[in-house]
Design an enzyme around this catalytic site. Structure first.
Site, PDB file in Angstrom:
ATOM      1  N   MET A 154     -32.747 -24.119   6.609  1.00 58.25           N
ATOM      2  CA  MET A 154     -33.962 -24.883   6.926  1.00 58.25           C
ATOM      3  C   MET A 154     -35.041 -24.611   5.878  1.00 58.25           C
ATOM      4  O   MET A 154     -36.137 -24.143   6.186  1.00 58.25           O
ATOM      5  CB  MET A 154     -34.430 -24.487   8.332  1.00 58.25           C
ATOM      6  CG  MET A 154     -35.392 -25.448   8.970  1.00 58.25           C
ATOM      7  SD  MET A 154     -34.617 -27.045   9.277  1.00 58.25           S
ATOM      8  CE  MET A 154     -35.786 -27.704  10.455  1.00 58.25           C
ATOM      9  N   GLY A 155     -34.715 -24.911   4.621  1.00 57.89           N
ATOM     10  CA  GLY A 155     -35.727 -24.816   3.555  1.00 57.89           C
ATOM     11  C   GLY A 155     -36.460 -26.147   3.452  1.00 57.89           C
ATOM     12  O   GLY A 155     -36.562 -26.887   4.429  1.00 57.89           O
ATOM     13  N   ARG A 156     -36.933 -26.444   2.235  1.00 55.20           N
ATOM     14  CA  ARG A 156     -37.695 -27.693   2.045  1.00 55.20           C
ATOM     15  C   ARG A 156     -36.860 -28.914   2.418  1.00 55.20           C
ATOM     16  O   ARG A 156     -37.318 -29.795   3.141  1.00 55.20           O
ATOM     17  CB  ARG A 156     -38.092 -27.840   0.577  1.00 55.20           C
ATOM     18  CG  ARG A 156     -39.176 -26.910   0.098  1.00 55.20           C
ATOM     19  CD  ARG A 156     -39.555 -27.345  -1.318  1.00 55.20           C
ATOM     20  NE  ARG A 156     -40.513 -26.455  -1.920  1.00 55.20           N
ATOM     21  CZ  ARG A 156     -40.202 -25.337  -2.566  1.00 55.20           C
ATOM     22  NH1 ARG A 156     -38.928 -24.980  -2.697  1.00 55.20           N
ATOM     23  NH2 ARG A 156     -41.140 -24.575  -3.100  1.00 55.20           N
ATOM     24  N   ILE A 157     -35.624 -28.968   1.899  1.00 58.17           N
ATOM     25  CA  ILE A 157     -34.818 -30.179   2.114  1.00 58.17           C
ATOM     26  C   ILE A 157     -34.369 -30.262   3.572  1.00 58.17           C
ATOM     27  O   ILE A 157     -34.462 -31.316   4.202  1.00 58.17           O
ATOM     28  CB  ILE A 157     -33.618 -30.223   1.137  1.00 58.17           C
ATOM     29  CG1 ILE A 157     -34.137 -30.269  -0.303  1.00 58.17           C
ATOM     30  CG2 ILE A 157     -32.720 -31.423   1.423  1.00 58.17           C
ATOM     31  CD1 ILE A 157     -33.079 -30.094  -1.384  1.00 58.17           C
ATOM     32  N   THR A 224     -24.962 -32.101   1.172  1.00 58.60           N
ATOM     33  CA  THR A 224     -25.705 -32.475  -0.040  1.00 58.60           C
ATOM     34  C   THR A 224     -26.184 -31.199  -0.744  1.00 58.60           C
ATOM     35  O   THR A 224     -27.092 -31.255  -1.575  1.00 58.60           O
ATOM     36  CB  THR A 224     -26.926 -33.373   0.283  1.00 58.60           C
ATOM     37  OG1 THR A 224     -27.745 -32.721   1.246  1.00 58.60           O
ATOM     38  CG2 THR A 224     -26.509 -34.725   0.808  1.00 58.60           C
ATOM     39  N   ARG A 226     -24.084 -27.700  -2.009  1.00 63.64           N
ATOM     40  CA  ARG A 226     -23.154 -27.395  -3.092  1.00 63.64           C
ATOM     41  C   ARG A 226     -21.735 -27.469  -2.530  1.00 63.64           C
ATOM     42  O   ARG A 226     -21.468 -26.976  -1.429  1.00 63.64           O
ATOM     43  CB  ARG A 226     -23.412 -25.991  -3.653  1.00 63.64           C
ATOM     44  CG  ARG A 226     -24.629 -25.887  -4.556  1.00 63.64           C
ATOM     45  CD  ARG A 226     -24.422 -26.627  -5.892  1.00 63.64           C
ATOM     46  NE  ARG A 226     -25.560 -26.513  -6.784  1.00 63.64           N
ATOM     47  CZ  ARG A 226     -26.559 -27.403  -6.863  1.00 63.64           C
ATOM     48  NH1 ARG A 226     -26.573 -28.475  -6.097  1.00 63.64           N
ATOM     49  NH2 ARG A 226     -27.554 -27.218  -7.729  1.00 63.64           N
ATOM     50  N   GLU A 255     -16.374 -30.276  -9.058  1.00 70.53           N
ATOM     51  CA  GLU A 255     -16.897 -31.518  -9.651  1.00 70.53           C
ATOM     52  C   GLU A 255     -16.575 -31.593 -11.145  1.00 70.53           C
ATOM     53  O   GLU A 255     -16.668 -30.567 -11.821  1.00 70.53           O
ATOM     54  CB  GLU A 255     -18.419 -31.584  -9.460  1.00 70.53           C
ATOM     55  CG  GLU A 255     -18.808 -31.686  -8.003  1.00 70.53           C
ATOM     56  CD  GLU A 255     -20.320 -31.644  -7.778  1.00 70.53           C
ATOM     57  OE1 GLU A 255     -21.083 -31.839  -8.747  1.00 70.53           O
ATOM     58  OE2 GLU A 255     -20.715 -31.413  -6.636  1.00 70.53           O
ATOM     59  N   HIS A 273     -22.709 -36.733  -6.571  1.00 73.33           N
ATOM     60  CA  HIS A 273     -23.842 -35.790  -6.707  1.00 73.33           C
ATOM     61  C   HIS A 273     -25.137 -36.532  -7.091  1.00 73.33           C
ATOM     62  O   HIS A 273     -25.709 -36.291  -8.154  1.00 73.33           O
ATOM     63  CB  HIS A 273     -23.507 -34.693  -7.727  1.00 73.33           C
ATOM     64  CG  HIS A 273     -24.261 -33.422  -7.476  1.00 73.33           C
ATOM     65  ND1 HIS A 273     -23.759 -32.169  -7.719  1.00 73.33           N
ATOM     66  CD2 HIS A 273     -25.535 -33.206  -6.991  1.00 73.33           C
ATOM     67  CE1 HIS A 273     -24.661 -31.255  -7.412  1.00 73.33           C
ATOM     68  NE2 HIS A 273     -25.751 -31.865  -6.965  1.00 73.33           N
TER      69      HIS A 273
HETATM   70  C1  DGY Z   1     -30.190 -29.757  -7.470  1.00 73.50           C
HETATM   71  O1  DGY Z   1     -31.303 -29.962  -7.969  1.00 73.50           O
HETATM   72  O2  DGY Z   1     -29.780 -28.611  -7.264  1.00 73.50           O
HETATM   73  C2  DGY Z   1     -29.367 -30.945  -7.136  1.00 73.50           C
HETATM   74  O3  DGY Z   1     -28.116 -30.600  -6.712  1.00 73.50           O
HETATM   75  C3  DGY Z   1     -29.292 -31.907  -8.300  1.00 73.50           C
HETATM   76  O4  DGY Z   1     -30.523 -32.435  -8.584  1.00 73.50           O
END
Ligand code: DGY
Length: 308
Positions: A154-157, A224, A226, A255, A273
């Site tokens: 639960m960070g920024r994203i 989304t 890693r 990847e 990605h």
């Molecule tokens: C990040 O910034 O770590 C994303 O995976 C790519 O922008």
């Protein structure tokens, strides 16, 4: 002699303008494939600074190959950089937190909606010419209102995804190193599990076969963060055996190679990605790394330095 820097993929022109104005000498690897190891070692040999990508493994050997003083990573994730090696050599490391939060949260919702509403199967059906017309039982998916979203990290994203999901009427729970619900409970209760944790030794294969087995059979996994946070082999098996309903993936273990079982799965929505890939965000990232690169060359503290 102007200071020389290496950029390992072309970045947004606004970032290049910042570097041009500073009159430093810039060597840009043209991409689109990542710079290969031997070329990286050769081209960094006379560089004091570098704008790196998440695809560049930056270890002690790279750091010793030239007079590097600053690495500005064009990403928020920095799992490709040996931070201990940088600290030992007095190399400053910067990254791009904050500016890609909304873009990545938006893409998370795109994957979540896409998998929940079975858009991969729907798109394939229309294109195949086999669609026979509207039907009450055709491709019923998961309704978001009332469904539980479990956010791991639960960070920024993660927080931005929670805000979006709440607007869709989802119940949001989260698990963090520092709080939230216990991980096992989140896995068992969630209709959608979305990953937003960094890749570390602790989170590598956090989602493995036994975790996938504990998820609801109608649950969806979104990643989304890693790729290696998920054991891809186990995920393929879970999708094949209908242990979970679907997966939305923007990141992969190796990847740009993607497990053939994922490519074959009608229940997987796969993106290359693209989390931060909006025009506005990539512009901000370009300027951010260019400015921090210049600060590092001047031996000033970085605006977005990583604590080493
Ligand atoms: C990040 O910034 O770590 C994303 O995976 C790519 O922008």
């Amino acid at each position: 002699m102007p200071k020389k820097v290496l950029i390992t993929q072309p970045i947004d022109e606004s970032g290049m303008d910042v570097l041009r104005a500073a009159k430093i000498s810039v060597d840009v690897w043209p991409g689109p494939e990542p710079i290969d190891r031997s070329t990286l070692l050769e081209r960094v040999s006379d560089c004091e600074g570098m704008i790196s990508m998440l695809t560049d493994p930056l270890d002690a050997e790279v750091m010793d190959a030239g007079p590097l003083r600053v690495i500005a990573q064009h990403a928020v994730g920095i799992n490709n950089i040996d931070l201990d090696a940088a600290r030992q050599r007095g190399i400053q490391v910067g990254h791009t937190p904050g500016v890609l939060t909304d873009a990545t949260a938006d893409l998370t919702m795109a994957l979540l909606l896409g998998v929940a509403r079975r858009t991969v199967e729907g798109d394939a059906l229309v294109r195949s010419g086999q669609w026979k017309g509207w039907s009450p039982t055709l491709l019923r998916g998961l309704e978001l209102r009332g469904a539980t979203l479990g956010i791991v990290g639960m960070g920024r994203i993660g927080t931005a995804v929670a805000a979006r999901a709440s607007a869709f009427g989802m119940r949001v729970i989260h698990h963090n190193r520092s709080g939230g619900v216990p991980f096992d409970r989140l896995i068992q209760e969630s209709d959608v599990v979305s990953l937003h944790c960094p890749l570390t030794a602790e989170t590598r294969h956090l989602i493995d076969a036994s975790v996938l087995r504990s998820m609801k059979s109608r649950a969806i996994l979104i990643n989304t963060a890693r790729g290696p946070v998920v054991d891809e082999e186990a995920l393929v098996a879970a999708l094949e055996q209908h242990e979970i309903a679907g997966a939305g993936l923007d990141v992969f273990e190796c990847e740009p190679d993607v497990h053939p079982g994922l490519v074959a799965s009608p229940h997987a929505l796969l993106l290359p990605h693209l989390g931060s890939a909006t025009v506005q965000t990539r512009r901000r990232m370009g300027v951010m790394v260019a400015e921090d690169l210049l600060r590092g060359l001047r031996s000033e503290p970085l605006n977005n330095g990583v604590k080493l």
